[in-house]
Design a protein around this motif. Structure first.
Motif, mmCIF file in Angstrom:
data_model
loop_
_atom_site.group_PDB
_atom_site.id
_atom_site.type_symbol
_atom_site.label_atom_id
_atom_site.label_comp_id
_atom_site.label_asym_id
_atom_site.label_seq_id
_atom_site.Cartn_x
_atom_site.Cartn_y
_atom_site.Cartn_z
ATOM 1 N N ARG A 52 0.819 -1.212 0.000
ATOM 2 C CA ARG A 52 0.000 0.000 0.000
ATOM 3 C C ARG A 52 0.857 1.269 0.000
ATOM 4 O O ARG A 52 0.606 2.217 -0.737
ATOM 5 N N GLU A 82 0.866 4.326 -2.669
ATOM 6 C CA GLU A 82 0.380 5.648 -2.298
ATOM 7 C C GLU A 82 1.403 6.761 -2.542
ATOM 8 O O GLU A 82 1.045 7.914 -2.693
ATOM 9 N N TYR A 83 2.668 6.418 -2.546
ATOM 10 C CA TYR A 83 3.680 7.482 -2.606
ATOM 11 C C TYR A 83 4.608 7.437 -3.810
ATOM 12 O O TYR A 83 5.551 8.193 -3.879
ATOM 13 N N ALA A 87 8.456 9.628 2.530
ATOM 14 C CA ALA A 87 7.436 10.563 2.057
ATOM 15 C C ALA A 87 6.165 10.491 2.892
ATOM 16 O O ALA A 87 5.393 11.434 2.926
ATOM 17 N N GLY A 88 5.928 9.366 3.539
ATOM 18 C CA GLY A 88 4.686 9.223 4.298
ATOM 19 C C GLY A 88 4.941 8.795 5.724
ATOM 20 O O GLY A 88 6.090 8.639 6.153
ATOM 21 N N GLN A 89 3.856 8.616 6.451
ATOM 22 C CA GLN A 89 3.969 8.354 7.880
ATOM 23 C C GLN A 89 4.677 7.034 8.190
ATOM 24 O O GLN A 89 5.671 7.002 8.927
ATOM 25 N N ARG A 97 0.061 6.174 -7.022
ATOM 26 C CA ARG A 97 -0.517 7.504 -7.006
ATOM 27 C C ARG A 97 0.530 8.566 -7.334
ATOM 28 O O ARG A 97 0.235 9.651 -7.799
ATOM 29 N N ASN A 145 3.703 13.353 -4.023
ATOM 30 C CA ASN A 145 3.130 14.700 -3.973
ATOM 31 C C ASN A 145 4.087 15.691 -4.643
ATOM 32 O O ASN A 145 5.251 15.762 -4.294
ATOM 33 N N LEU A 166 6.602 17.738 -2.909
ATOM 34 C CA LEU A 166 7.786 17.076 -2.360
ATOM 35 C C LEU A 166 8.827 16.794 -3.433
ATOM 36 O O LEU A 166 9.897 16.286 -3.155
ATOM 37 N N MET A 168 13.438 19.059 -0.430
ATOM 38 C CA MET A 168 12.492 18.250 0.327
ATOM 39 C C MET A 168 12.992 16.822 0.454
ATOM 40 O O MET A 168 12.570 16.086 1.330
ATOM 41 N N ARG A 187 3.896 13.908 12.152
ATOM 42 C CA ARG A 187 3.406 12.674 11.565
ATOM 43 C C ARG A 187 1.932 12.417 11.750
ATOM 44 O O ARG A 187 1.380 11.514 11.170
ATOM 45 N N GLU A 231 -3.324 18.250 -7.064
ATOM 46 C CA GLU A 231 -3.696 19.624 -7.306
ATOM 47 C C GLU A 231 -2.515 20.336 -7.970
ATOM 48 O O GLU A 231 -1.370 19.902 -7.842
#
Lengths: 656, 136
Positions: free
Chosen positions: A69, A73-74, A90-92, A159, A162, A165, A170, A295, A584
């Protein structure tokens, strides 16, 4: 498959860390060396298992294994290699894995350095805290947010990262912040070991100096990179918004800075011992709080608290950590107390004490403002917030007090300073500072606080440089060498002292940048048709029009502007909006950085008829924030480097 | 011993002074943080007070006048809505259906004049749309 292997790696690491904690507890209690060895080996094994987990997760990113997952997602298939690797944090879930991996790396490094030093009395008890912290973060990663959570059915593409980032800054910002955050676990662990084993002498302070400095250095870099990222990527013309996430990484930096200074008083005078223990406990707690805030999003949305299982876990860990460590400190209070012997105000120990009070006060204010929405929600049942202007206004007096202390500290001696000598040493910086203030006032600077800050910053610069040169001059005279080579030699030999000069010069330079850009920034926003110009300061920006560009990973709308400076051509600037699939739009700003000001262009919006809404900022002296920050980092490195060894014999650890 | 006591007294006075300044500063600075429904129940209570309101941008309501840089939209939480006016440019993530926080004051005419629009949950890290944001 990867999911199963990864999860079991994490779970085995958790079991080993728990065993490591048990073993180091036993070793510390009964001074049992088999248990001590077992605890060290457990740390090594945890490190290896976590390294494997990280490799496994990075590999999943590289081969686009979207059955995980986190990977789906990242990342996405078209993401460049560079960003694929950085997607790890990049994520939690991934960044918590990275966090705990860093902690295991630090643990192994502590063991190595203890083995080298030969004095391993504190090691088992130190390992106890490190193992317990590791175990807590492994509970988070293996149970609460597992980075190896499977996703079924696996999508054909992820996905993507972002777009905000997708910036080199970053990529570096989170890891350096984490190296800093996690690094404070080491001095904390030593402090706990000293308290737990009742070895309250100076030994632990000596051991942690370079660890603390290392963590501080990376925290500094992390904060600076974050600020610079915000400046070039978020497009609102500033670099610091007093966002809870920013405050979260600023707080441990403030208390860590205070700690770096207050330990000097303990080294020199044996004072402030309780204060030092308290500061490192608080700093460690703030790094945990910081990790939690960045986080979990608890502050920006109080309601996220109930949803995520992370919140309660972090809260429990924080409360236990604070309660246990302050209880341990309380138990040792009778043997720690010393009468505070601070006879005269005019002394270096007083300057450091006041610096500590100023830094702690500032930290309290920032902490209060950051937690205020949650506190008021809990107490009053309605959420109240404090905005950026409040933070800025509250920080100003602390900044000025700190600059003032920096300006006078080099003219002070330990113990007692003859006020005539003090006056003599302060004469030059004071005179020049007054001169600067007079010139600025004549030049039309009417802002009182800014004037004061500039004058003080210049005084700091001068005081540091003059003092560094004074010592070098004396050295050049006694050893018959040129001033330059004496200075170079001193930087090499007295790294701690000269590192501090460089750091403080950097801080003064940063203040110049911060005061300039925060006080005297201007901006204009207008909607213009092609051919129209926007004037700001001496610049005229002529809007040349919009064009659309297609790239492999995005589509961009670019606004081109040609700039003239006092009528002379000054080149072209662009700002664009990037449209990435699944995200976005993001704005990429145009920046022309000059010595005295930055011209900053934002494409805020555009219309179908070809008009564009442009926002132009004129930010004075912003460049100096980055220059000063870089200097501070260099100074930190110089101070961190081990003292140069003499060639002939083993040197005992030297005090500066 | 006496000098120690004096030091403590000085420290306490210093801290007390700082706290006093601090609290007086807060009185003028804090803002209420409300949801649209909470706000809409008693908008009169907030006239000329700094407020932050959290809600969703009503999809059909966004109106942008590029020449005067005026942005108008309705902020809603599904039950009530309030009209919002903003002079300036909206942040990147601002769009219909997005969760935002507006900061500003409500006038006697009931129109909320925002001085700032924050995109709620600047979730730099978390995928947008994944988290159930509507559940407040």
């Amino acid at each position: 498959m990867t999911s199963l292997v990864g999860s079991s790696l994490l779970f085995s690491a958790l079991l080993l860390a728990v065993w490591g904690a048990v073993a180091s507890w036993t070793a510390a209690r009964r001074s049992s060396s088999p248990h001590a060895l077992s605890a060290e080996r457990a740390a090594l094994a945890v490190f290896l298992l976590l390294t494997l987990s990280c490799v496994l997760l990075v590999r999943a990113f590289l081969v686009h294994d979207f059955s995980i997952r986190y990977v789906a997602e990242y990342s996405s298939r078209n993401l460049p290699l560079f960003y694929l690797i950085s997607s790890l944090w990049a994520g939690q879930a991934g960044s918590l894995l990275f966090w705990v991996w860093l902690l295991s790396l630090y643990t192994v490094a502590v063991i190595r350095s203890e083995r080298r030093s030969g004095d391993r009395q504190l090691l088992p008890a130190t390992l106890l805290s490190l193992h317990l912290t590791t175990a807590f973060f492994l509970v988070l990663t293996s149970i609460a947010t597992n980075p190896f959570e499977p996703l079924s059915p696996a999508p054909s593409d992820g996905r993507g990262l972002n777009p905000l980032l997708r910036n080199p800054m970053m990529v570096l910002h989170p890891p350096s912040l984490y190296v800093g955050f996690v690094g404070f676990a080491v001095p904390f662990a030593y402090a706990m070991a000293a308290l737990g084993t009742n070895r309250l002498d100076i030994a632990w302070i000596r051991k942690i100096r370079r660890w603390t400095l290392f963590a501080w250095l990376f925290l500094t870099l992390g904060n600076l990179l974050g600020a610079e990222w915000a400046y070039v990527e978020l497009g609102w013309g500033g670099y610091w918004g007093w966002d809870p996430v920013e405050n979260a990484s600023l707080l441990p930096w403030i208390t860590g800075t205070a700690f770096l200074h207050s330990v000097i008083v303990q080294e020199r005078k044996g004072l402030l011992r309780v204060w030092n223990f308290s500061l490192i406990i608080v700093t460690f707690a703030l790094t945990v709080l910081g990790t939690f805030i960045t986080r979990s999003g608890i502050i920006s949305s109080v309601h996220a608290f109930g949803r995520s299982s992370l919140g309660p876990l972090f809260l429990v860990f924080l409360i236990i950590t604070l309660a246990v460590s302050f209880a341990m400190l309380f138990r040792r209070l009778p043997s720690l107390r010393r009468t505070l012997e601070l006879r005269t105000l005019l002394s270096e120990e007083w300057a450091i004490l006041l610096t500590n009070i100023a830094l702690s006060g500032w930290a309290l204010v920032v902490l209060w403002g950051t937690l205020f929405p949650s506190v008021s929600e809990a107490l009053l049942g309605r959420s109240l917030t404090l905005g950026a202007p409040w933070f800025s206004a509250m920080s100003r007096p602390f900044g000025i007090a700190l600059l003032f202390l920096l300006a006078i500290c080099r003219a002070l001696n330990w113990g007692r300073t003859d006020w005539r000598a003090f006056a003599r040493r302060m004469a030059l910086p004071l005179a020049v500072a007054l001169g600067v203030a007079a010139v600025a006032l004549a030049g039309g600077v009417k802002h009182g606080a800014a004037l004061l800050a500039y004058a003080l910053a210049v005084a700091v610069l001068l005081a540091m440089i003059v003092d560094a040169l004074r010592i070098a001059k004396a050295k050049a005279k006694t050893s018959q060498v040129s001033l330059a080579s004496a200075l170079w030699n001193l930087i090499g030999r007295q790294r701690r002292l000269y590192g501090s000069y460089i750091v403080h010069i950097g801080v003064a330079v940063m203040f110049i940048g911060i005061v300039g850009s925060s006080t005297f920034s201007r901006s204009v926003t207008r909607t213009v048709s092609p051919g129209e110009t926007i004037d700001i300061g001496k610049y005229a920006l002529r809007f040349e029009g919009l064009k659309t560009e297609s790239h492999s990973d995005r589509t961009s709308v670019v606004a081109r502007v040609s700039v003239t400076n006092s009528g002379k051509a000054f080149g072209e600037m662009t700002s664009r909006k990037d449209f990435y699939p699944n995200y976005e739009p993001v704005t990429e700003v145009g920046i022309r950085s000059r010595i005295h000001e930055d011209l900053y262009l934002v494409l805020a919006g555009y219309e179908r008829d070809g008009r564009a809404t442009l926002q132009v900022f004129l930010n004075p002296l912003t460049l100096w924030l980055w220059v000063g920050g870089a200097l501070a980092a260099v100074g930190g490195i110089v101070a961190w480097l081990p003292p140069r060894r003499e060639k002939t014999q083993r040197t005992p650890p030297k005090k500066r | 011993m006496r000098s120690a006591r004096r030091t403590w007294l000085g420290a306490i006075l210093l801290v007390a002074g700082a706290v006093a300044i601090f609290l007086s500063g807060m009185r003028h600075s804090y803002q209420y943080f409300q949801t649209v429904s909470e706000f809409a129940q008693t908008p009169g209570a907030y006239v000329d007070r700094g407020v932050r309101i959290n809600g969703m941008v009503d999809s059909s309501s966004v109106e942008w006048q590029p020449d005067s840089l005026l942005l108008r939209f309705r902020l809603t939480d599904g039950q009530s809505w309030i009209p919002v006016e903003y002079h300036g440019v909206a942040p990147d993530l601002f769009q219909a259906g997005q969760n935002v926080v507006v900061e500003g004051k409500v006038g006697h005419d009931g129109v909320f004049r925002a001085t700032q629009i924050l995109v709620k949950c600047p979730s730099k890290y978390e995928p947008v749309g994944e988290s159930p944001k509507s559940s407040l």
